[in-house]
Design a protein around this motif. Structure first.
Motif, PDB file in Angstrom:
ATOM      1  N   ILE A 177      -3.777  82.004-111.191  1.00  0.00           N
ATOM      2  CA  ILE A 177      -5.168  82.497-111.189  1.00  0.00           C
ATOM      3  C   ILE A 177      -6.050  81.610-112.056  1.00  0.00           C
ATOM      4  CG2 ILE A 177      -6.654  84.407-111.936  1.00  0.00           C
ATOM      5  CD1 ILE A 177      -4.337  86.297-111.072  1.00  0.00           C
ATOM      6  N   GLU A 178      -5.573  81.237-113.234  1.00  0.00           N
ATOM      7  CA  GLU A 178      -6.350  80.357-114.112  1.00  0.00           C
ATOM      8  C   GLU A 178      -6.655  79.026-113.425  1.00  0.00           C
ATOM      9  OE1 GLU A 178      -3.930  80.019-117.599  1.00  0.00           O
ATOM     10  OE2 GLU A 178      -4.820  81.790-118.539  1.00  0.00           O
ATOM     11  N   THR A 179      -5.662  78.480-112.760  1.00  0.00           N
ATOM     12  CA  THR A 179      -5.848  77.206-112.058  1.00  0.00           C
ATOM     13  C   THR A 179      -6.867  77.358-110.938  1.00  0.00           C
ATOM     14  OG1 THR A 179      -3.592  76.541-112.576  1.00  0.00           O
ATOM     15  CG2 THR A 179      -4.665  75.398-110.753  1.00  0.00           C
ATOM     16  N   ALA A 180      -6.785  78.446-110.181  1.00  0.00           N
ATOM     17  CA  ALA A 180      -7.735  78.673-109.086  1.00  0.00           C
ATOM     18  C   ALA A 180      -9.156  78.825-109.616  1.00  0.00           C
ATOM     19  CB  ALA A 180      -7.332  79.905-108.284  1.00  0.00           C
ATOM     20  N   VAL A 181      -9.324  79.552-110.714  1.00  0.00           N
ATOM     21  CA  VAL A 181     -10.655  79.733-111.303  1.00  0.00           C
ATOM     22  C   VAL A 181     -11.180  78.400-111.819  1.00  0.00           C
ATOM     23  CG1 VAL A 181     -11.901  80.782-113.237  1.00  0.00           C
ATOM     24  CG2 VAL A 181     -10.360  82.177-111.849  1.00  0.00           C
ATOM     25  N   ARG A 182     -10.333  77.653-112.506  1.00  0.00           N
ATOM     26  CA  ARG A 182     -10.737  76.359-113.040  1.00  0.00           C
ATOM     27  C   ARG A 182     -11.121  75.407-111.903  1.00  0.00           C
ATOM     28  NH1 ARG A 182      -6.201  74.669-115.165  1.00  0.00           N
ATOM     29  NH2 ARG A 182      -6.150  76.434-116.575  1.00  0.00           N
ATOM     30  N   ASP A 223       3.482  85.486-116.057  1.00  0.00           N
ATOM     31  CA  ASP A 223       2.976  84.212-116.561  1.00  0.00           C
ATOM     32  C   ASP A 223       2.657  83.265-115.412  1.00  0.00           C
ATOM     33  OD1 ASP A 223       2.334  82.388-118.714  1.00  0.00           O
ATOM     34  OD2 ASP A 223       4.189  81.324-118.184  1.00  0.00           O
ATOM     35  N   GLU A 224       3.529  83.230-114.404  1.00  0.00           N
ATOM     36  CA  GLU A 224       3.292  82.363-113.247  1.00  0.00           C
ATOM     37  C   GLU A 224       2.043  82.798-112.489  1.00  0.00           C
ATOM     38  OE1 GLU A 224       5.583  81.288-109.128  1.00  0.00           O
ATOM     39  OE2 GLU A 224       6.799  81.482-110.936  1.00  0.00           O
ATOM     40  N   ILE A 225       1.879  84.091-112.296  1.00  0.00           N
ATOM     41  CA  ILE A 225       0.684  84.606-111.598  1.00  0.00           C
ATOM     42  C   ILE A 225      -0.569  84.276-112.396  1.00  0.00           C
ATOM     43  CG2 ILE A 225      -0.518  86.732-110.927  1.00  0.00           C
ATOM     44  CD1 ILE A 225       2.326  87.850-110.242  1.00  0.00           C
ATOM     45  N   THR A 226      -0.503  84.487-113.715  1.00  0.00           N
ATOM     46  CA  THR A 226      -1.653  84.198-114.578  1.00  0.00           C
ATOM     47  C   THR A 226      -2.033  82.722-114.506  1.00  0.00           C
ATOM     48  OG1 THR A 226      -0.998  85.975-116.076  1.00  0.00           O
ATOM     49  CG2 THR A 226      -2.498  84.319-116.955  1.00  0.00           C
ATOM     50  N   THR A 227      -1.044  81.856-114.541  1.00  0.00           N
ATOM     51  CA  THR A 227      -1.295  80.417-114.454  1.00  0.00           C
ATOM     52  C   THR A 227      -1.934  80.055-113.115  1.00  0.00           C
ATOM     53  OG1 THR A 227       0.550  79.947-115.940  1.00  0.00           O
ATOM     54  CG2 THR A 227      -0.201  78.141-114.542  1.00  0.00           C
TER      55      THR A 227
END
Length: 126
Positions: free
Chosen positions: A102-107, A96-100
């Motif tokens: 990555i999502e933040t970096a993409v955003r 979940d931390e990794i996914t968050t």
């Protein structure tokens, strides 16, 4: 207290199921320790089958019929299951931390003004 045939049968079946369950949970524990997740679906399926068998035994009125050995085995299996659950929860939180991240970096990458979803900004100046 007189030990009946039903008590002997119940404890025999319970002992077999608990031995099987203990083995499956210990194998799962080893895989979780090494990070090998390929076998996890197999372990989940096998545990569900064994839990179903335990559930069928639990429908029998067995108050006071479970041997001390089986009670101890139940406690041991429960401890192993809790340990595995802790390891799985740790992995879930890490994913979940990794996914968050990555999502933040993409955003953040999408909002830096260089492009929007489906559009690119091109400079026509040489």
């Amino acid at each position: 207290m007189t030990i009946t045939q039903e008590t002997l049968r119940l404890n025999s079946e319970l002992s077999f199921i608990l031995d099987e369950l203990s083995g499956v949970v210990e194998e799962e524990h080893e895989c979780l320790e090494t990070g090998d997740q390929r076998q996890l679906p197999h372990f989940a399926k096998r545990k569900m089958q064994l839990f179903s068998q335990l559930s069928q035994l639990a429908t029998i009125d067995n108050q006071g019929m479970i041997s001390e050995e089986n009670q101890s085995a139940l406690t041991d299996v429960n401890s192993l299951l809790k340990s595995n659950m802790d390891k799985l929860n740790f992995r879930i939180r890490a994913i979940d931390e990794i996914t968050t991240t990555i999502e933040t970096a993409v955003r953040d990458g999408e909002s830096d003004g260089t492009y929007k979803a489906g559009h690119f900004r091109v400079s026509l100046k040489p």
